[in-house]
Design a protein around this motif. Structure first.
Motif, PDB file in Angstrom:
ATOM      1  N   UNK A  22       0.816  -1.217   0.000  1.00 43.94           N
ATOM      2  CA  UNK A  22       0.000   0.000   0.000  1.00 43.94           C
ATOM      3  C   UNK A  22       0.855   1.275   0.000  1.00 43.94           C
ATOM      4  N   UNK A  23       2.127   1.134  -0.356  1.00 41.05           N
ATOM      5  CA  UNK A  23       3.046   2.278  -0.267  1.00 41.05           C
ATOM      6  C   UNK A  23       2.875   3.234  -1.446  1.00 41.05           C
ATOM      7  N   UNK A  24       3.143   4.529  -1.234  1.00 47.29           N
ATOM      8  CA  UNK A  24       3.149   5.471  -2.350  1.00 47.29           C
ATOM      9  C   UNK A  24       4.250   5.117  -3.342  1.00 47.29           C
ATOM     10  N   UNK A  25       4.006   5.415  -4.624  1.00 48.97           N
ATOM     11  CA  UNK A  25       4.901   5.000  -5.701  1.00 48.97           C
ATOM     12  C   UNK A  25       5.618   6.209  -6.292  1.00 48.97           C
ATOM     13  N   UNK A  26       6.927   6.046  -6.524  1.00 44.51           N
ATOM     14  CA  UNK A  26       7.748   7.091  -7.141  1.00 44.51           C
ATOM     15  C   UNK A  26       8.389   6.505  -8.395  1.00 44.51           C
ATOM     16  N   UNK A  27       7.809   6.856  -9.545  1.00 43.00           N
ATOM     17  CA  UNK A  27       8.278   6.349 -10.837  1.00 43.00           C
ATOM     18  C   UNK A  27       9.505   7.147 -11.267  1.00 43.00           C
ATOM     19  N   UNK A  48      14.437   9.561  -6.374  1.00 40.68           N
ATOM     20  CA  UNK A  48      13.266   8.784  -5.984  1.00 40.68           C
ATOM     21  C   UNK A  48      13.497   8.084  -4.645  1.00 40.68           C
ATOM     22  N   UNK A  49      14.690   7.564  -4.444  1.00 37.69           N
ATOM     23  CA  UNK A  49      15.023   6.917  -3.170  1.00 37.69           C
ATOM     24  C   UNK A  49      14.965   7.920  -2.029  1.00 37.69           C
ATOM     25  N   UNK A  50      15.458   9.126  -2.249  1.00 33.57           N
ATOM     26  CA  UNK A  50      15.470  10.158  -1.214  1.00 33.57           C
ATOM     27  C   UNK A  50      14.047  10.462  -0.742  1.00 33.57           C
ATOM     28  N   UNK A  56       8.233   5.966   3.403  1.00 30.81           N
ATOM     29  CA  UNK A  56       8.156   4.511   3.295  1.00 30.81           C
ATOM     30  C   UNK A  56       7.530   4.136   1.945  1.00 30.81           C
ATOM     31  N   UNK A  57       8.181   4.534   0.866  1.00 29.09           N
ATOM     32  CA  UNK A  57       7.594   4.403  -0.455  1.00 29.09           C
ATOM     33  C   UNK A  57       8.279   3.393  -1.354  1.00 29.09           C
ATOM     34  N   UNK A  80      11.243  -1.559  -6.861  1.00 33.25           N
ATOM     35  CA  UNK A  80      10.346  -2.468  -7.559  1.00 33.25           C
ATOM     36  C   UNK A  80      10.533  -2.354  -9.066  1.00 33.25           C
ATOM     37  N   UNK A  81      10.796  -3.500  -9.712  1.00 34.64           N
ATOM     38  CA  UNK A  81      11.011  -3.530 -11.154  1.00 34.64           C
ATOM     39  C   UNK A  81       9.805  -4.157 -11.839  1.00 34.64           C
TER      40      UNK A  81
END
Length: 431
Positions: A22-27, A48-50, A56-57, A80-81
């Motif tokens: 259920x985590x927010x996604x950073x493409x 994106x990692x930062x 907690x994404x 996530x790939x």
């Protein structure tokens, strides 16, 4: 957190790994990533990692091939790939600088960053139907071990043996050529790696070092280069490997526990490790223990796996279980259980224990301190080999005999040597 209860012949703690469903996604596309643009991809992934670290994404790698350099993960991240996504890691050693705190074959040092690296982090997931792939152009040249490389290893060995500070063990210099791991989690906890494929590697593929609560499941690893073990748990505790496929140029799983003075200082055994329902297509051994085992190895349960390796792969095919150590290691190995393994053919046997394995180190460096390894309580059950050299071969030291070995329903159709050939063993059963 996902809580995983694992059955084992010893008290196995519940393993806890994070859930990012259920985590927010950073493409990374939203951060400027472009296929084949290494610089932009490095910047996009780091950005994106930062942000994902703060909430907690999930860092999403979309379909396509993304050339990149090192990836340094932080806590509370899911890398996530998507299916069809390939993270293609550069072959340029400069992309893995500055040097980081890492290891080389059980010795701590500063060296090139692992391709994917986390240090003192928690709650990390690498997941998805995509692939991690290493370009090998330079690394495969470094597979060779010419004199400058050997002298670099000797230098590090002397520094470790004298307990010189880690900051002084700088191993990035001309000719040293100490290849980086593909994925190293260093002093981390609550780690999950699932579903991804990994292809090729400069060195060890998956290396949890001084970690706890680690799960690797449904992962496919194919790496045929030098030192390309599938998984190298080292001084790591509470770990599960399940439903994986390994196709390796070295051991499928090589259980480690540090080398000599470094491991005696860290004083952390590899403990509570279960491997189940895995397929090994090719490997030197299904499971190796050591030779870096100075911190101790205990409570290992490997069951219901299939070892396909056979006569078609006779070169490099070793044993089902190999325990190797030497007079410099110390440490201990105890409570090892292996059962229900399907094996076609091996060049060695079901169980081999060698206590004088030094390889290239024999004449390269001296023994600073003699410490023999205490080995006891190893049980193999329900294993049938179609073809092998032997069933069990143990070469132990008179001053440290191996104790309590039990082989229950372990057999073979065709052997080229005596089935049992043991030296200095106390308490041996073969039913």
């Amino acid at each position: 957190m996902e809580q995983i209860q694992v059955n084992a012949p010893f008290a196995m703690p519940v393993i806890k790994v994070p859930d990012f469903s259920q985590a927010p996604v950073f493409n990374i596309l939203d951060f400027g990533a472009e296929p084949n643009n290494k610089l932009k991809n490095n910047q996009a992934i780091a950005s994106a990692i930062e942000l994902a670290n703060k909430v907690h994404g999930r860092v999403l790698i979309p379909q396509g091939e993304w050339l990149c350099g090192k990836i340094h993960l932080k806590s509370h991240i899911n890398l996530h790939l998507e299916q069809g996504a390939i993270l293609l890691f550069s072959e340029d050693p400069n992309d893995y600088l500055p040097a980081v705190k890492t290891t080389w074959e059980g010795m701590e040092c500063y060296n090139y960053s692992p391709l994917i690296y986390a240090y003192e982090c928690e709650n990390i997931v690498i997941s998805g139907q995509g692939k991690l792939k290493a370009k090998l152009d330079i690394w495969q040249i470094w597979y060779a071990r010419p004199e400058p490389h050997m002298q670099a290893l000797a230098k590090l060995y002397h520094q470790m043996s004298k307990n010189e500070p880690l900051i002084e063990r700088q191993m990035v210099f001309e000719g040293a050529n100490l290849r980086p791991h593909f994925v190293q989690f260093n002093r981390c906890k609550h780690i999950l790696i699932e579903d991804i494929e990994i292809e090729d590697s400069p060195f060890w593929v998956l290396h949890p070092f001084l970690c706890s609560d680690v799960v690797i499941r449904r992962v496919k690893v194919k790496a045929h280069g030098h030192n390309n073990d599938g998984v190298d748990p080292e001084m790591t505790q509470n770990m599960l490997i399940e439903d994986c496929i390994f196709d390796q140029g070295d051991d499928a799983i090589a259980i480690k526990a540090g080398r000599n003075q470094d491991a005696w200082r860290l004083n952390t055994p590899t403990k509570n490790l279960v491997m189940r329902n895995c397929l090994i297509k090719r490997a030197h051994q299904l499971v190796a223990l050591g030779s870096e085992l100075s911190g101790g190895i205990e409570n290992v349960y490997i069951h219901d796996c299939e070892f396909e390796d056979g006569t078609q792969y006779t070169v490099g095919t070793g044993n089902m279980v190999l325990l190797k150590t030497n007079e410099r290691r110390g440490g201990f190995v105890r409570n090892i259980y292996v059962s229900n393994i399907k094996v076609k053919a091996v060049k060695g046997g079901a169980l081999a224990i060698e206590t004088d394995v030094l390889y290239q180190w024999k004449d390269l460096v001296p023994t600073y301190e003699v410490r023999l390894t205490q080995i006891e309580n190893i049980q193999l059950e329900n294993i049938h080999l179609q073809q092998a050299d032997f069933i069990c071969k143990i070469e132990a030291q008179a001053d440290a005999p191996v104790k309590n070995i039990k082989l229950n329903q372990v057999s073979a159709d065709h052997l080229t040597m005596p089935a049992i050939n043991n030296i200095n063993v106390i308490g041996f059963e073969h039913n």
